[in-house]
Design an enzyme around this catalytic site. Structure first.
Site, PDB file in Angstrom:
ATOM      1  N   HIS A  12      -6.913  10.018   1.265  1.00 51.35           N
ATOM      2  CA  HIS A  12      -6.690   8.760   0.542  1.00 51.35           C
ATOM      3  C   HIS A  12      -5.855   8.974  -0.722  1.00 51.35           C
ATOM      4  O   HIS A  12      -6.387   9.282  -1.785  1.00 51.35           O
ATOM      5  CB  HIS A  12      -8.062   8.174   0.168  1.00 51.35           C
ATOM      6  CG  HIS A  12      -8.019   6.773  -0.327  1.00 51.35           C
ATOM      7  ND1 HIS A  12      -9.075   5.912  -0.169  1.00 51.35           N
ATOM      8  CD2 HIS A  12      -7.076   6.066  -0.996  1.00 51.35           C
ATOM      9  CE1 HIS A  12      -8.784   4.741  -0.701  1.00 51.35           C
ATOM     10  NE2 HIS A  12      -7.565   4.814  -1.228  1.00 51.35           N
TER      11      HIS A  12
ATOM     12  N   HIS B  93      -2.213   7.381  -2.967  1.00 52.81           N
ATOM     13  CA  HIS B  93      -1.177   6.348  -3.116  1.00 52.81           C
ATOM     14  C   HIS B  93       0.014   7.035  -3.778  1.00 52.81           C
ATOM     15  O   HIS B  93       0.046   7.185  -4.993  1.00 52.81           O
ATOM     16  CB  HIS B  93      -1.671   5.211  -4.016  1.00 52.81           C
ATOM     17  CG  HIS B  93      -2.870   4.485  -3.487  1.00 52.81           C
ATOM     18  ND1 HIS B  93      -2.767   3.313  -2.772  1.00 52.81           N
ATOM     19  CD2 HIS B  93      -4.203   4.745  -3.564  1.00 52.81           C
ATOM     20  CE1 HIS B  93      -3.984   2.885  -2.439  1.00 52.81           C
ATOM     21  NE2 HIS B  93      -4.871   3.746  -2.908  1.00 52.81           N
ATOM     22  N   PHE B  94       0.976   7.484  -2.974  1.00 54.41           N
ATOM     23  CA  PHE B  94       2.118   8.226  -3.531  1.00 54.41           C
ATOM     24  C   PHE B  94       3.293   7.309  -3.920  1.00 54.41           C
ATOM     25  O   PHE B  94       4.347   7.783  -4.332  1.00 54.41           O
ATOM     26  CB  PHE B  94       2.551   9.341  -2.580  1.00 54.41           C
ATOM     27  CG  PHE B  94       1.744  10.620  -2.721  1.00 54.41           C
ATOM     28  CD1 PHE B  94       0.727  10.731  -3.665  1.00 54.41           C
ATOM     29  CD2 PHE B  94       2.014  11.717  -1.917  1.00 54.41           C
ATOM     30  CE1 PHE B  94      -0.018  11.913  -3.802  1.00 54.41           C
ATOM     31  CE2 PHE B  94       1.283  12.903  -2.050  1.00 54.41           C
ATOM     32  CZ  PHE B  94       0.268  13.000  -2.988  1.00 54.41           C
ATOM     33  N   ARG B  95       3.144   5.997  -3.740  1.00 56.03           N
ATOM     34  CA  ARG B  95       4.036   4.992  -4.351  1.00 56.03           C
ATOM     35  C   ARG B  95       5.475   4.966  -3.854  1.00 56.03           C
ATOM     36  O   ARG B  95       6.323   4.345  -4.501  1.00 56.03           O
ATOM     37  CB  ARG B  95       4.079   5.157  -5.878  1.00 56.03           C
ATOM     38  CG  ARG B  95       2.736   5.240  -6.586  1.00 56.03           C
ATOM     39  CD  ARG B  95       1.930   3.998  -6.408  1.00 56.03           C
ATOM     40  NE  ARG B  95       0.767   3.964  -7.302  1.00 56.03           N
ATOM     41  CZ  ARG B  95      -0.302   3.217  -7.075  1.00 56.03           C
ATOM     42  NH1 ARG B  95      -0.363   2.446  -5.995  1.00 56.03           N
ATOM     43  NH2 ARG B  95      -1.309   3.218  -7.910  1.00 56.03           N
TER      44      ARG B  95
ATOM     45  N   ASN C 294      -0.105   0.295   0.546  1.00 56.28           N
ATOM     46  CA  ASN C 294       0.288  -0.699  -0.462  1.00 56.28           C
ATOM     47  C   ASN C 294       1.492  -0.237  -1.279  1.00 56.28           C
ATOM     48  O   ASN C 294       1.510  -0.335  -2.493  1.00 56.28           O
ATOM     49  CB  ASN C 294      -0.897  -1.083  -1.364  1.00 56.28           C
ATOM     50  CG  ASN C 294      -1.504   0.094  -2.108  1.00 56.28           C
ATOM     51  OD1 ASN C 294      -1.326   1.233  -1.712  1.00 56.28           O
ATOM     52  ND2 ASN C 294      -2.211  -0.174  -3.188  1.00 56.28           N
TER      53      ASN C 294
ATOM     54  N   ASP D 162      -8.457   8.932  -3.779  1.00 54.65           N
ATOM     55  CA  ASP D 162      -7.910   7.618  -4.123  1.00 54.65           C
ATOM     56  C   ASP D 162      -6.916   7.761  -5.280  1.00 54.65           C
ATOM     57  O   ASP D 162      -6.905   6.957  -6.221  1.00 54.65           O
ATOM     58  CB  ASP D 162      -9.018   6.613  -4.481  1.00 54.65           C
ATOM     59  CG  ASP D 162      -8.492   5.176  -4.471  1.00 54.65           C
ATOM     60  OD1 ASP D 162      -7.345   4.966  -4.044  1.00 54.65           O
ATOM     61  OD2 ASP D 162      -9.221   4.271  -4.898  1.00 54.65           O
TER      62      ASP D 162
ATOM     63  N   HIS E  14      -0.684   5.379 -12.196  1.00 51.80           N
ATOM     64  CA  HIS E  14       0.058   4.357 -12.940  1.00 51.80           C
ATOM     65  C   HIS E  14       0.551   5.059 -14.191  1.00 51.80           C
ATOM     66  O   HIS E  14      -0.116   5.970 -14.696  1.00 51.80           O
ATOM     67  CB  HIS E  14      -0.849   3.178 -13.308  1.00 51.80           C
ATOM     68  CG  HIS E  14      -1.364   2.425 -12.115  1.00 51.80           C
ATOM     69  ND1 HIS E  14      -0.570   1.600 -11.351  1.00 51.80           N
ATOM     70  CD2 HIS E  14      -2.584   2.391 -11.537  1.00 51.80           C
ATOM     71  CE1 HIS E  14      -1.287   1.078 -10.358  1.00 51.80           C
ATOM     72  NE2 HIS E  14      -2.509   1.554 -10.442  1.00 51.80           N
TER      73      HIS E  14
HETATM   74  O1  DOR Z   1      -7.927   0.987  -8.422  1.00 52.35           O
HETATM   75  C1  DOR Z   1      -7.286   0.962  -7.373  1.00 52.35           C
HETATM   76  N1  DOR Z   1      -5.971   1.263  -7.360  1.00 52.35           N
HETATM   77  N2  DOR Z   1      -7.905   0.617  -6.244  1.00 52.35           N
HETATM   78  C2  DOR Z   1      -7.214   0.417  -5.116  1.00 52.35           C
HETATM   79  O2  DOR Z   1      -7.820   0.098  -4.125  1.00 52.35           O
HETATM   80  C3  DOR Z   1      -5.750   0.531  -5.093  1.00 52.35           C
HETATM   81  C4  DOR Z   1      -5.281   1.437  -6.134  1.00 52.35           C
HETATM   82  C5  DOR Z   1      -3.786   1.384  -6.385  1.00 52.35           C
HETATM   83  O3  DOR Z   1      -3.026   1.396  -5.416  1.00 52.35           O
HETATM   84  O4  DOR Z   1      -3.394   1.389  -7.548  1.00 52.35           O
HETATM   85 ZN    ZN Z   2      -6.895   3.488  -2.646  1.00 55.93          ZN
HETATM   86 ZN    ZN Z   3      -9.269   0.951  -2.256  1.00 57.48          ZN
END
Ligand code: DOR
Ligand code: ZN
Ligand code: ZN
Length: 419
Positions: A55, A57-59, A89, A285, A289
């Site tokens: 899990h 998020h490498f953006r 996402n 996760d 940011h």
């Molecule tokens: O805090 C979060 N940030 N929860 C998520 O489910 C998505 C993630 C994000 O992509 O920044």
């Molecule tokens: Zn996530």
């Molecule tokens: Zn999530």
């Protein structure tokens, strides 16, 4: 034999002195004594299977000022992770075949570690088209970063049935959107009030009622959820931030994350339950940011904390403190993700891909944001104890040496048939 690595190997739940023989990127022998062209003698250090993070998020594409696959995968290596599964996402969201293919094209040859892509859609036909190329289906029952949402029982049921038919693993962001409030928030306490644990309990209970056997619940924050999920045959992923941080952590908007940090007692109960082996997988996760994003007013600043780089090292320090058994950590961070997503990794065993990480349990350091590789440049774990890997080997190649990434962008897509 191309390479032999000797030291205290993690085999069948225990540490045992021995050698791993590697040829063409695979483990071909595990024996007391082996000879090879090149030998790494790890001495008293411990040799573990490298971790897999299910899990991140490498953006990329779309938000590469926060992270991209180059920086994200280097951060992964720094934290002993050689396989990552990236969430959908990104911009545009990975919700159809053309976007998935384009994402793959962009990231090809840019990653230092192996990777797979989650997709998201509430259209069965689209899932059918993407299934052969996707690591899994992600369902967002609660809104979070990005505007993806599927919180309708009928729709979820339809997608679960389709995913099962196609043998696509499903991971769910389980917070019931109908129970999330949008009141003005100025603190972690307010954010918790807006996203109460009941939203998580309700989402998980609804999934159980839908017969979501085999489904994975992401970032579980409450020990009770581990029990509800296990009873319903669902697996559970836990993130380090919900075990180590709480609403009293002095983080302000940097600690804003979904699901939110909980009360100290809930955090401790989760940590204990995980140490007792109740969670299936560890997942960071990793949601980077920038410091500027996080400096925005609490209410409007984006949710998410980075973690791919610190997840395993923080837990190695927990192992050293005897908070958690090493075998439990290896099961959650190496064996289970690999098994679940069908990657021949996660165990030191003949036939497996040769992904290893070498740790010196005496080298406890403190985490410093400025020394991390993630582009976001900060960490919520500043000053906390960690044990980082000294060497990481991926497919027989040395990708991290002396604690620093050193290899090439040889990462492969776990679904393109080359792994
Ligand atoms: O805090 C979060 N940030 N929860 C998520 O489910 C998505 C993630 C994000 O992509 O920044
Ligand atoms: Zn996530
Ligand atoms: Zn999530």
């Amino acid at each position: 034999m191309d390479l032999v690595v000797e030291g205290r190997l993690f085999l069948n739940g225990e540490l045992e002195q021995g050698c791993v023989g590697i040829e063409d990127g695979r483990i071909v022998a595990v024996k007391k004594v082996l000879r090879g062209d090149t030998k790494i003698d790890a001495g008293y250090r411990i040799i573990l299977p490298a971790a897999m993070d299910p899990h991140v998020h490498f953006r990329q594409p779309g938000l590469t000022n926060k992270e991209d696959f180059g920086s994200g995968s280097m951060a992964a290596l720094h934290g002993g992770v050689t396989t990552v599964l990236d969430m959908p996402n990104t911009l545009p969201p990975t919700d159809r075949l053309a976007v998935l293919k384009e994402k793959k094209r962009i990231i090809r040859r840019r990653s230092f570690v192996d990777y797979g892509f989650f997709v998201t859609t509430d259209l069965p036909r689209r899932l059918e088209a993407m299934a052969p190329h996707a690591a899994g289906l992600k369902i967002f029952m609660g809104s979070t970063t990005g505007s993806l949402l599927d919180n309708d029982d009928n729709s979820i049921h339809r997608m679960l049935r389709k995913a099962e038919e196609l043998s696509v693993p499903v991971s769910v962001h389980a917070e019931d959107d109908a129970m999330i409030f949008l009141a003005e928030a100025e603190s972690l306490k307010d954010h918790l009030r807006n996203r109460p644990a009941d939203a998580e309990f309700n989402a998980v209970r609804r999934l159980a009622a839908l017969g979501a056997k085999g489904v994975n619940i992401c970032h579980v924050t409450r020990a009770e959820v581990l029990d509800i999920a296990a009873e319903a045959g669902m697996s559970c992923e836990v993130a380090t931030h919900h075990m180590l941080l709480d609403i009293n952590s002095p983080l302000g908007s940097r600690g804003k994350v979904n699901p939110p940090l909980r009360q100290p007692a809930a955090k401790e109960a989760l940590y204990r339950a995980v140490a007792h082996g109740k969670a299936t997988m560890l997942g960071s996760d990793h949601a980077p940011h920038t410091t500027d994003d996080k400096a925005e007013d609490f209410h409007i600043c984006p949710s998410g904390v980075p973690g791919v780089e610190t997840m395993f090292p923080l837990m190695m320090a927990a192992v050293k403190r005897n908070d958690i058994p090493l075998a439990t950590l290896v099961r959650m961070a190496c064996e289970e993700p690999a098994r679940r997503f069908k990657v021949p990794k996660g165990r030191i065993e003949e036939g497996m891909i040769a992904d290893l990480a070498i740790y010196d349990p005496r080298e406890v350091t403190t985490i410093e944001g400025a020394r991390l590789y993630s582009k976001c440049g900060w960490t919520p774990y500043e000053g906390m104890e960690a044990i980082f890997p000294q060497t990481v080997i991926m497919r027989g190649e040395i990708q991290l040496k002396g604690g620093e990434p050193c290899g090439e962008t040889i990462g492969r897509d776990i679904k393109d048939g080359t792994i």
